[in-house]
Design a protein around this motif. Structure first.
Motif, mmCIF file in Angstrom:
data_model
loop_
_atom_site.group_PDB
_atom_site.id
_atom_site.type_symbol
_atom_site.label_atom_id
_atom_site.label_comp_id
_atom_site.label_asym_id
_atom_site.label_seq_id
_atom_site.Cartn_x
_atom_site.Cartn_y
_atom_site.Cartn_z
ATOM 1 N N PRO A 97 0.799 -1.232 0.000
ATOM 2 C CA PRO A 97 0.000 0.000 0.000
ATOM 3 C C PRO A 97 0.833 1.284 0.000
ATOM 4 N N GLN A 98 2.035 1.223 0.557
ATOM 5 C CA GLN A 98 2.869 2.415 0.629
ATOM 6 C C GLN A 98 3.629 2.704 -0.660
ATOM 7 N N PHE A 99 3.658 1.754 -1.582
ATOM 8 C CA PHE A 99 4.448 1.913 -2.797
ATOM 9 C C PHE A 99 3.722 2.778 -3.817
ATOM 10 N N ASP A 100 4.426 3.769 -4.326
ATOM 11 C CA ASP A 100 3.882 4.674 -5.340
ATOM 12 C C ASP A 100 4.951 4.862 -6.406
ATOM 13 N N ARG A 101 4.719 4.275 -7.567
ATOM 14 C CA ARG A 101 5.731 4.318 -8.623
ATOM 15 C C ARG A 101 6.069 5.741 -9.054
ATOM 16 N N SER A 102 5.141 6.674 -8.861
ATOM 17 C CA SER A 102 5.419 8.054 -9.262
ATOM 18 C C SER A 102 6.504 8.689 -8.387
ATOM 19 N N GLN A 103 6.806 8.053 -7.256
ATOM 20 C CA GLN A 103 7.848 8.563 -6.357
ATOM 21 C C GLN A 103 9.246 8.038 -6.705
ATOM 22 N N LEU A 104 9.324 7.147 -7.688
ATOM 23 C CA LEU A 104 10.622 6.589 -8.075
ATOM 24 C C LEU A 104 11.440 7.633 -8.835
ATOM 25 N N ASP A 105 12.692 7.802 -8.419
ATOM 26 C CA ASP A 105 13.593 8.731 -9.106
ATOM 27 C C ASP A 105 14.299 8.064 -10.275
ATOM 28 N N GLU A 106 14.390 6.754 -10.208
ATOM 29 C CA GLU A 106 15.050 5.978 -11.258
ATOM 30 C C GLU A 106 14.345 4.636 -11.356
ATOM 31 N N PRO A 107 14.594 3.883 -12.415
ATOM 32 C CA PRO A 107 13.929 2.577 -12.548
ATOM 33 C C PRO A 107 14.218 1.673 -11.353
ATOM 34 N N LEU A 108 13.213 0.925 -10.947
ATOM 35 C CA LEU A 108 13.325 -0.017 -9.837
ATOM 36 C C LEU A 108 13.869 -1.333 -10.368
ATOM 37 N N THR A 109 14.936 -1.831 -9.736
ATOM 38 C CA THR A 109 15.491 -3.108 -10.172
ATOM 39 C C THR A 109 14.943 -4.223 -9.296
ATOM 40 N N ALA A 110 15.027 -5.430 -9.798
ATOM 41 C CA ALA A 110 14.541 -6.595 -9.064
ATOM 42 C C ALA A 110 15.246 -6.715 -7.714
ATOM 43 N N ASP A 111 16.524 -6.373 -7.658
ATOM 44 C CA ASP A 111 17.287 -6.454 -6.410
ATOM 45 C C ASP A 111 16.787 -5.467 -5.355
ATOM 46 N N GLN A 112 16.122 -4.405 -5.785
ATOM 47 C CA GLN A 112 15.650 -3.380 -4.853
ATOM 48 C C GLN A 112 14.254 -3.664 -4.298
ATOM 49 N N VAL A 113 13.550 -4.623 -4.859
ATOM 50 C CA VAL A 113 12.156 -4.867 -4.480
ATOM 51 C C VAL A 113 12.024 -5.255 -3.006
ATOM 52 N N LEU A 114 12.866 -6.149 -2.519
ATOM 53 C CA LEU A 114 12.778 -6.558 -1.119
ATOM 54 C C LEU A 114 13.004 -5.368 -0.183
ATOM 55 N N GLY A 115 13.752 -4.390 -0.632
ATOM 56 C CA GLY A 115 14.003 -3.190 0.154
ATOM 57 C C GLY A 115 12.776 -2.328 0.373
ATOM 58 N N LEU A 116 11.711 -2.581 -0.361
ATOM 59 C CA LEU A 116 10.454 -1.840 -0.196
ATOM 60 C C LEU A 116 9.618 -2.387 0.955
ATOM 61 N N PHE A 117 9.938 -3.585 1.420
ATOM 62 C CA PHE A 117 9.139 -4.308 2.411
ATOM 63 C C PHE A 117 9.269 -3.647 3.780
ATOM 64 N N THR A 118 8.130 -3.254 4.352
ATOM 65 C CA THR A 118 8.109 -2.532 5.622
ATOM 66 C C THR A 118 7.669 -3.422 6.785
ATOM 67 N N VAL A 119 7.810 -2.869 7.974
ATOM 68 C CA VAL A 119 7.323 -3.527 9.183
ATOM 69 C C VAL A 119 5.826 -3.798 9.039
ATOM 70 N N ARG A 120 5.093 -2.840 8.511
ATOM 71 C CA ARG A 120 3.641 -2.996 8.336
ATOM 72 C C ARG A 120 3.330 -4.128 7.360
ATOM 73 N N ASN A 121 4.108 -4.234 6.280
ATOM 74 C CA ASN A 121 3.895 -5.324 5.324
ATOM 75 C C ASN A 121 4.109 -6.676 5.993
ATOM 76 N N LEU A 122 5.118 -6.761 6.852
ATOM 77 C CA LEU A 122 5.384 -8.003 7.583
ATOM 78 C C LEU A 122 4.244 -8.303 8.551
ATOM 79 N N LEU A 123 3.775 -7.294 9.255
ATOM 80 C CA LEU A 123 2.653 -7.470 10.175
ATOM 81 C C LEU A 123 1.404 -7.919 9.421
#
Length: 136
Positions: A97-123
């Protein structure tokens, strides 16, 4: 379901704080595990083990990966340069829910996807798994 979240939040916070050696106050719902809190892959395994031990609900790194990629084959999730494409970005917007592609400054790589995962997502994932286990 709110009772379940209330009961599971301290488990998630304790597991993360203990595994990372940080103050529980730093474990906010919008903090990313890998970025904001500084977890590494091995820490993530430790966090998930601690959560399972405290809650009786097992979540694996593969479960997190399945949530993030949604069963979309690699070649449909991203391009040959490992950049997440429109299909992948659309899926991430649905499950994070917190992810907004319009906030990306550069293309998102597959390696960066796990870095989007928050405490709330885990909960949320833990809450969903706990509810399913209770219902089944």
């Amino acid at each position: 379901m709110t009772d379940t979240i209330t009961n599971l939040l301290p488990i998630v916070q304790d597991a993360i704080a203990d595994a990372l050696g940080i103050d529980e106050a730093e474990v906010t719902s919008d903090a990313t595990l890998l970025g904001d809190l500084g977890a590494e892959s091995i820490d993530l395994l430790d966090i998930l083990f601690r959560i399972e031990r405290a809650s009786g609900v097992k979540i694996t790194v593969a479960d997190i990966g399945a949530l993030l990629q949604g069963g979309i084959p690699d070649e449909e999730f991203g391009d040959e340069n490992e950049v997440v494409n429109n299909t992948g970005l659309t899926h991430l917007e649905k499950v994070l829910p917190q992810f907004d592609r319009s906030q990306l400054d550069e293309p998102l790589t597959a390696d960066q996807v796990l870095g989007l995962f928050t405490v709330r997502n885990l909960l949320d994932l833990l809450t969903e798994r706990a509810a399913a286990a209770h219902a089944g």
